[in-house]
Design a protein around this motif. Structure first.
Motif, PDB file in Angstrom:
ATOM      1  N   GLU A  57       3.684   2.918   3.173  1.00 31.02           N
ATOM      2  CA  GLU A  57       3.421   4.113   2.346  1.00 31.02           C
ATOM      3  C   GLU A  57       2.207   3.861   1.452  1.00 31.02           C
ATOM      4  N   GLU A  58       2.168   2.675   0.867  1.00 38.54           N
ATOM      5  CA  GLU A  58       1.011   2.353   0.004  1.00 38.54           C
ATOM      6  C   GLU A  58      -0.282   2.388   0.808  1.00 38.54           C
ATOM      7  N   PHE A  59      -0.236   1.780   1.999  1.00 37.97           N
ATOM      8  CA  PHE A  59      -1.445   1.734   2.820  1.00 37.97           C
ATOM      9  C   PHE A  59      -1.904   3.154   3.160  1.00 37.97           C
ATOM     10  N   ILE A  60      -0.954   4.000   3.600  1.00 37.26           N
ATOM     11  CA  ILE A  60      -1.300   5.371   4.008  1.00 37.26           C
ATOM     12  C   ILE A  60      -1.827   6.164   2.800  1.00 37.26           C
ATOM     13  N   TYR A  61      -1.210   5.937   1.644  1.00 38.02           N
ATOM     14  CA  TYR A  61      -1.648   6.620   0.415  1.00 38.02           C
ATOM     15  C   TYR A  61      -3.128   6.322   0.142  1.00 38.02           C
ATOM     16  N   LEU A  62      -3.508   5.045   0.259  1.00 34.40           N
ATOM     17  CA  LEU A  62      -4.904   4.669  -0.025  1.00 34.40           C
ATOM     18  C   LEU A  62      -5.831   5.132   1.104  1.00 34.40           C
ATOM     19  N   LYS A  63      -5.352   5.032   2.329  1.00 28.23           N
ATOM     20  CA  LYS A  63      -6.176   5.458   3.466  1.00 28.23           C
ATOM     21  C   LYS A  63      -6.489   6.957   3.338  1.00 28.23           C
ATOM     22  N   ASN A  64      -5.467   7.753   2.954  1.00 26.40           N
ATOM     23  CA  ASN A  64      -5.687   9.193   2.774  1.00 26.40           C
ATOM     24  C   ASN A  64      -6.662   9.460   1.634  1.00 26.40           C
ATOM     25  N   TRP A  65      -6.554   8.649   0.609  1.00 27.95           N
ATOM     26  CA  TRP A  65      -7.464   8.797  -0.547  1.00 27.95           C
ATOM     27  C   TRP A  65      -8.909   8.584  -0.071  1.00 27.95           C
ATOM     28  N   VAL A  66      -9.117   7.528   0.730  1.00 23.71           N
ATOM     29  CA  VAL A  66     -10.456   7.245   1.264  1.00 23.71           C
ATOM     30  C   VAL A  66     -10.923   8.414   2.144  1.00 23.71           C
ATOM     31  N   SER A  67     -10.013   8.936   2.969  1.00 23.43           N
ATOM     32  CA  SER A  67     -10.395  10.036   3.868  1.00 23.43           C
ATOM     33  C   SER A  67     -10.833  11.259   3.055  1.00 23.43           C
ATOM     34  N   ARG A  68     -10.114  11.551   1.967  1.00 23.96           N
ATOM     35  CA  ARG A  68     -10.494  12.716   1.143  1.00 23.96           C
ATOM     36  C   ARG A  68     -11.887  12.533   0.559  1.00 23.96           C
ATOM     37  N   ILE A  69     -12.183  11.306   0.096  1.00 24.86           N
ATOM     38  CA  ILE A  69     -13.517  11.034  -0.482  1.00 24.86           C
ATOM     39  C   ILE A  69     -14.583  11.246   0.597  1.00 24.86           C
ATOM     40  N   ALA A  70     -14.295  10.754   1.804  1.00 29.70           N
ATOM     41  CA  ALA A  70     -15.264  10.872   2.903  1.00 29.70           C
ATOM     42  C   ALA A  70     -15.488  12.336   3.255  1.00 29.70           C
ATOM     43  N   LEU A  71     -14.385  13.070   3.313  1.00 26.58           N
ATOM     44  CA  LEU A  71     -14.458  14.481   3.711  1.00 26.58           C
ATOM     45  C   LEU A  71     -15.288  15.299   2.729  1.00 26.58           C
ATOM     46  N   GLU A  72     -15.037  15.049   1.444  1.00 25.51           N
ATOM     47  CA  GLU A  72     -15.747  15.799   0.395  1.00 25.51           C
ATOM     48  C   GLU A  72     -17.247  15.726   0.570  1.00 25.51           C
TER      49      GLU A  72
ATOM     50  N   ASN B 269     -18.821  14.579   3.392  1.00 21.38           N
ATOM     51  CA  ASN B 269     -19.204  14.506   4.793  1.00 21.38           C
ATOM     52  C   ASN B 269     -19.685  13.103   5.202  1.00 21.38           C
ATOM     53  N   LEU B 270     -18.933  12.097   4.805  1.00 22.66           N
ATOM     54  CA  LEU B 270     -19.322  10.709   5.114  1.00 22.66           C
ATOM     55  C   LEU B 270     -18.421  10.158   6.216  1.00 22.66           C
ATOM     56  N   ASN B 271     -18.956   9.195   6.982  1.00 21.98           N
ATOM     57  CA  ASN B 271     -18.149   8.590   8.047  1.00 21.98           C
ATOM     58  C   ASN B 271     -17.063   7.692   7.467  1.00 21.98           C
ATOM     59  N   ILE B 272     -15.944   7.649   8.173  1.00 26.83           N
ATOM     60  CA  ILE B 272     -14.862   6.745   7.723  1.00 26.83           C
ATOM     61  C   ILE B 272     -14.951   5.465   8.552  1.00 26.83           C
ATOM     62  N   PRO B 273     -15.104   4.314   7.892  1.00 31.38           N
ATOM     63  CA  PRO B 273     -15.173   3.058   8.652  1.00 31.38           C
ATOM     64  C   PRO B 273     -13.766   2.598   9.058  1.00 31.38           C
ATOM     65  N   LYS B 274     -13.681   1.444   9.697  1.00 32.51           N
ATOM     66  CA  LYS B 274     -12.360   0.877  10.001  1.00 32.51           C
ATOM     67  C   LYS B 274     -11.704   0.489   8.674  1.00 32.51           C
ATOM     68  N   ILE B 275     -10.413   0.795   8.575  1.00 31.25           N
ATOM     69  CA  ILE B 275      -9.717   0.522   7.307  1.00 31.25           C
ATOM     70  C   ILE B 275      -8.525  -0.400   7.577  1.00 31.25           C
ATOM     71  N   GLY B 276      -8.498  -1.479   6.824  1.00 28.87           N
ATOM     72  CA  GLY B 276      -7.434  -2.459   7.047  1.00 28.87           C
ATOM     73  C   GLY B 276      -6.811  -2.917   5.743  1.00 28.87           C
ATOM     74  N   MET B 277      -5.985  -3.922   5.860  1.00 28.46           N
ATOM     75  CA  MET B 277      -5.267  -4.397   4.666  1.00 28.46           C
ATOM     76  C   MET B 277      -5.171  -5.925   4.653  1.00 28.46           C
ATOM     77  N   MET B 278      -4.989  -6.442   3.471  1.00 22.22           N
ATOM     78  CA  MET B 278      -4.665  -7.854   3.339  1.00 22.22           C
ATOM     79  C   MET B 278      -3.159  -7.966   3.523  1.00 22.22           C
ATOM     80  N   LEU B 279      -2.759  -8.998   4.233  1.00 13.71           N
ATOM     81  CA  LEU B 279      -1.329  -9.290   4.319  1.00 13.71           C
ATOM     82  C   LEU B 279      -1.111 -10.472   3.391  1.00 13.71           C
ATOM     83  N   GLU B 280      -0.630 -10.170   2.182  1.00 10.82           N
ATOM     84  CA  GLU B 280      -0.524 -11.246   1.195  1.00 10.82           C
ATOM     85  C   GLU B 280       0.672 -11.082   0.271  1.00 10.82           C
ATOM     86  N   THR B 281       1.565 -10.146   0.625  1.00 12.51           N
ATOM     87  CA  THR B 281       2.796 -10.023  -0.177  1.00 12.51           C
ATOM     88  C   THR B 281       4.005 -10.253   0.740  1.00 12.51           C
TER      89      THR B 281
END
Ligand code: PEP
Ligand code: MG
Length: 498
Positions: A361-376, A378-390
């Motif tokens: 849920e946290e990952f999707i929340y941030l990914k959607n946030w990035v997508s909204r910024i890109a959409l506003e 008209n910027l490309n969305i790069p590959k989006i990943g996460m650290m596995l550290e918890t």
């Protein structure tokens, strides 16, 4: 005299003079014999300056002669010496002595003597200014820092002047240690107090710090240090493995290319934020990311969104703990950072990764946030990943099917899993090594099944005894400090020669 190094946190061999840092970060200047030398040096300079002035200003000869006599007054010397012997800095000793002198005159009823007070202030200024220049000219000579602890913010501000660092406490995975390895600054833990300005050698190859050097040692190390730049630091051919680098600034990128890395696996962007005491503007950040992307051009570069908390602090952001709450509490900072990154992504070689993710849920929340910024914009969305550290993310690994890539942060992960702190993760490696490898096998299988690329960017990636095991279970992308390139070479060579 040879002192044994208790713990080597970053390798290297350096020779230099010690600068001490006390717990508040201020330099301790009051080494009596050095301070006295500085006083005499400043006094000589002041006399020369007054004599020059006398030559150029004949009409002021009387006034300047009085000043000259004041500077050379034996009573001033006696007073200054006494204050310095009480561990006062030369500049404070001069000011204190002059204050005493002035107090004596202000009690006098003579107008002539009263007027001399201004001359005393003038003379005090002259000597103090010269002492400041002496301090400053010393400050720019690179030094070996002696401190109880060392923090990233201090390092960032002073790294160009630091030859090496001796601390009383510190661990291999502390951020300061990671940065020192990135910059090839030797960092060692030694249980001893050093004197301001004493000459020492740090030699991690021999595991020692040398003080009170004799002429032969001095000569030997001067040559060694002068020749040390000729190390061969290039990546060997490494098949389908990726050799990636962890960086903290654009300056690090030159070495990433020089050493033949395949790309940047972790750009700790929070380290850039530590360069100022206010948030960077969108334009400033855009420039930094854009320069980085330009520099890497046909190699990939993975920016991690800022990861503040624990030992990484910012004066303008209140974050006691790392994690995505820092983005929710500072939405503008996150939005601006991501926007600057997306604007800079002109070669499509960028990846963006979130730290400290606990759930899908946290990952999707941030990914959607990035997508909204890109959409506003008209910027490309790069590959989006996460650290596995918890621990939570590790336990929920099966849920992360929508991530483009995962990078394992063993520094935080091992702290959480095995209740370690960043100071003892390596020392206690044998206790948890096989359990960790077993847990990571599950991650490798998950990524393989779901076509998710996987790397390791924690410091364990450059510790041969466990990095070999990571190779064996199929983790082919290792991201390490640039200075660890030779370790990667030897891990790879050992692996294929088995
Ligand atoms: C980690 O936790 O392993 C990691 C790479 O992140 P950092 O060291 O910056 O916390
Ligand atoms: Mg981490």
């Amino acid at each position: 005299m040879r002192l044994l190094i208790k713990n080597i946190l970053s390798n290297g061999c350096v020779l230099g003079n010690v600068k001490k840092m006390n717990t508040t970060g201020e330099y301790v200047k009051a080494n009596s014999s050095k301070e006295l030398k500085r006083f005499y040096e400043a006094r000589d300079i002041t006399i020369k300056q007054i004599q020059e002035l006398k030559k150029e200003n004949k009409d002021m000869i009387d006034y300047l002669t009085i000043q000259e006599l004041m500077v050379l007054d034996p009573n001033l010397e006696i007073e200054v010496k006494a204050f310095i012997s009480e561990k006062m800095s030369a500049v404070d000793a001069v000011k204190k002595s002059m204050e005493k002198y002035k107090a004596g005159l202000s009690n006098s009823s003579s107008t002539y003597l009263q007027e001399r007070i201004l001359d005393i202030d003038d003379v005090t200024h002259r000597i103090a200014n010269n002492l400041t220049s002496i301090y400053n000219s010393k400050e720019i000579h690179p030094y070996i820092l002696s401190a109880d602890n060392i923090y990233p913010s201090y390092l960032i501000a002073n790294k160009d002047n630091i030859l090496g660092i001796i601390v009383k406490n510190g661990g291999y995975t502390s951020h300061a240690a990671i940065m020192c390895r990135g910059w090839d600054i030797p960092l060692v833990v030694v249980d001893a107090d050093f004197d301001e300005d004493e000459t020492v050698v740090i030699d991690t190859g021999k595991g020692i710090v040398i003080r009170e050097l004799d002429d032969a040692e001095l000569n030997d190390y001067s040559n060694k240090v002068a020749n040390r730049l000729s190390y061969d630091k290039r990546a060997v051919l490494h098949g389908d493995y990726l050799f990636l680098a962890n960086v903290s600034s654009n300056e690090d990128l030159k070495r990433v290319l020089d050493y033949g890395f395949d790309g940047v696996g972790l750009y700790r962007t929070e380290m850039i934020f530590m360069n100022t005491d206010r948030p960077y503007t969108l334009e400033e950040q855009y420039q930094i990311y854009s320069d980085a992307v330009e520099c890497m051009k046909d190699k990939s570069i993975c920016f991690r969104t800022f990861d503040i908390g624990d030992d990484k602090k910012l004066s303008y952001l209140n974050a006691s703990k790392k994690g995505i709450d820092n983005y929710k509490n500072n939405p503008m900072l996150f939005t601006q950072q991501v926007k600057a990154m997306l604007m800079a992504n002109k070669y499509n070689n960028m990846r963006i990764m979130f730290p400290m993710i606990e759930s899908n849920e946290e990952f999707i929340y941030l990914k959607n946030w990035v997508s909204r910024i890109a959409l506003e914009d008209n910027l490309n969305i790069p590959k989006i990943g996460m650290m596995l550290e918890t621990k939570e993310a590790l336990n929920n690994i099966e849920s992360f099917k929508l991530v483009d890539f995962i990078s394992i942060g063993t520094n935080d992960l091992t702290s959480e899993l095995y209740k370690l702190d960043r100071d003892n993760a390596i020392e206690r490696l044998d206790e948890y090594k096989s359990d960790l490898v077993d847990r990571l096998k599950i991650v490798v299988n998950f990524c393989h099944k779901n076509n998710i690329s996987l790397s390791i960017c924690g410091e364990l990636a450059s510790v041969p005894s466990i990095a070999n095991l990571f190779y064996r279970i199929g983790i082919k992308n290792l991201s390490v400090s640039p200075s660890s390139i030779r370790t990667l070479n030897s891990i790879y060579t050992d692996f294929i020669n088995e």
